[in-house]
Design an enzyme around this catalytic site. Structure first.
Site, PDB file in Angstrom:
ATOM      1  N   GLY A  46       0.760  -1.245   0.000  1.00  0.00           N
ATOM      2  CA  GLY A  46       0.000   0.000   0.000  1.00  0.00           C
ATOM      3  C   GLY A  46       0.788   1.290   0.000  1.00  0.00           C
ATOM      4  O   GLY A  46       0.344   2.278  -0.554  1.00  0.00           O
ATOM      5  N   GLU A 100       4.167   4.078   5.925  1.00  0.00           N
ATOM      6  CA  GLU A 100       2.955   3.271   5.844  1.00  0.00           C
ATOM      7  C   GLU A 100       1.874   4.051   5.108  1.00  0.00           C
ATOM      8  O   GLU A 100       1.878   5.285   5.125  1.00  0.00           O
ATOM      9  CB  GLU A 100       2.507   2.920   7.268  1.00  0.00           C
ATOM     10  N   ASP A 101       0.958   3.350   4.460  1.00  0.00           N
ATOM     11  CA  ASP A 101      -0.134   4.025   3.764  1.00  0.00           C
ATOM     12  C   ASP A 101      -1.216   4.487   4.725  1.00  0.00           C
ATOM     13  O   ASP A 101      -1.697   5.605   4.635  1.00  0.00           O
ATOM     14  CB  ASP A 101      -0.723   3.156   2.647  1.00  0.00           C
ATOM     15  N   ASP A 104      -4.839   2.330  11.060  1.00  0.00           N
ATOM     16  CA  ASP A 104      -6.188   2.367  11.608  1.00  0.00           C
ATOM     17  C   ASP A 104      -6.215   1.689  12.971  1.00  0.00           C
ATOM     18  O   ASP A 104      -6.208   2.354  13.990  1.00  0.00           O
ATOM     19  CB  ASP A 104      -7.238   1.839  10.630  1.00  0.00           C
ATOM     20  N   LYS A 132      -6.556   6.793  11.065  1.00  0.00           N
ATOM     21  CA  LYS A 132      -7.946   6.742  11.521  1.00  0.00           C
ATOM     22  C   LYS A 132      -7.946   6.643  13.051  1.00  0.00           C
ATOM     23  O   LYS A 132      -7.981   5.545  13.599  1.00  0.00           O
ATOM     24  CB  LYS A 132      -8.661   5.519  10.941  1.00  0.00           C
ATOM     25  N   PHE A 153     -13.790   3.342   4.842  1.00  0.00           N
ATOM     26  CA  PHE A 153     -12.910   2.598   3.946  1.00  0.00           C
ATOM     27  C   PHE A 153     -12.510   3.454   2.760  1.00  0.00           C
ATOM     28  O   PHE A 153     -13.361   4.068   2.102  1.00  0.00           O
ATOM     29  CB  PHE A 153     -13.592   1.310   3.460  1.00  0.00           C
ATOM     30  N   VAL A 154     -11.204   3.504   2.496  1.00  0.00           N
ATOM     31  CA  VAL A 154     -10.677   4.313   1.404  1.00  0.00           C
ATOM     32  C   VAL A 154      -9.862   3.453   0.446  1.00  0.00           C
ATOM     33  O   VAL A 154      -9.349   2.391   0.811  1.00  0.00           O
ATOM     34  CB  VAL A 154      -9.816   5.487   1.931  1.00  0.00           C
ATOM     35  N   ASP A 160      -5.879  -0.362  -1.521  1.00  0.00           N
ATOM     36  CA  ASP A 160      -6.652  -1.225  -2.415  1.00  0.00           C
ATOM     37  C   ASP A 160      -7.935  -1.730  -1.784  1.00  0.00           C
ATOM     38  O   ASP A 160      -8.126  -1.679  -0.572  1.00  0.00           O
ATOM     39  CB  ASP A 160      -5.814  -2.435  -2.826  1.00  0.00           C
ATOM     40  N   ARG A 166      -5.345   0.385  -6.447  1.00  0.00           N
ATOM     41  CA  ARG A 166      -4.093   1.001  -5.998  1.00  0.00           C
ATOM     42  C   ARG A 166      -3.584   2.067  -6.967  1.00  0.00           C
ATOM     43  O   ARG A 166      -2.916   3.002  -6.575  1.00  0.00           O
ATOM     44  CB  ARG A 166      -2.986  -0.054  -5.847  1.00  0.00           C
TER      45      ARG A 166
END
Length: 176
Positions: A46, A100-101, A104, A132, A153-154, A160, A166
């Site tokens: 990610g 990191e992407d 959460d 998040k 959720f994104v 992805d 992605r």
């Protein structure tokens, strides 16, 4: 709106806004790591777009390596971290910055930070594009945060849905 697999997503963070915030994060890192040689650990898959754009703007001497972790299935975190591709670079006495992407639940980062500290890293910081706070299940310190977002959720910009989406150049949120 974009459709990824069987779900519809709405625009959330544009390419321009992403670029501007990444420039700001890089400027901060350039100041804080001037004269040092950090090791950037990019979490695949990610974080590849975020890491690429960020590291193009980081001007300090640094090393880059990659690790692959997984904790998601479809749109939900499983709560279990599976290390798929291990760290190949020694971290002993290194200043480590994890890229990191999204953070959460914090479970993935907590486990990775612990592993790096156990391997003797001098310091471990986290740079995440998205965070998040409402979803956190374990306390975690995040030094560099692109955007704090709601617990939705994104997809896109490296993130992805079931392996798809992605390649979108912006971040999209699941339409309700």
């Amino acid at each position: 709106m974009v459709t990824v697999k069987d779900k519809v997503f709405a625009p959330f963070i544009s390419q321009e806004v992403l670029s501007q915030r990444i420039d700001e994060l890089a400027e901060t890192m350039n100041r804080e790591y001037r004269g040092r040689n950090p090791l950037f650990v990019v979490v695949l898959n990610g974080a590849f777009m975020f890491a690429s754009d960020l590291l193009k703007k980081v001007e300090v001497d640094c090393c880059v390596t990659f690790i692959r972790l997984a904790s998601y299935e479809q749109t939900q975190s499983t709560g279990k971290v599976k290390q798929i591709l291990g760290l190949g670079e020694p971290v002993q006495d290194r200043e480590v910055v994890i890229i990191e992407d999204i953070v959460d639940t914090g479970l993935t980062m907590s486990q990775l930070i612990s592993q790096l500290k156990e391997q003797g890293a001098a310091s471990v910081e986290v740079a995440t594009l998205l965070h998040k706070p409402e979803a956190l299940k374990t306390p975690i310190s995040l030094r560099y945060v692109g955007f704090e977002i709601e617990n939705r959720f994104v997809v896109g910009y490296g993130l992805d849905y079931d392996g798809l989406g992605r390649n979108l150049d912006a971040v999209y949120v699941l339409a309700e």
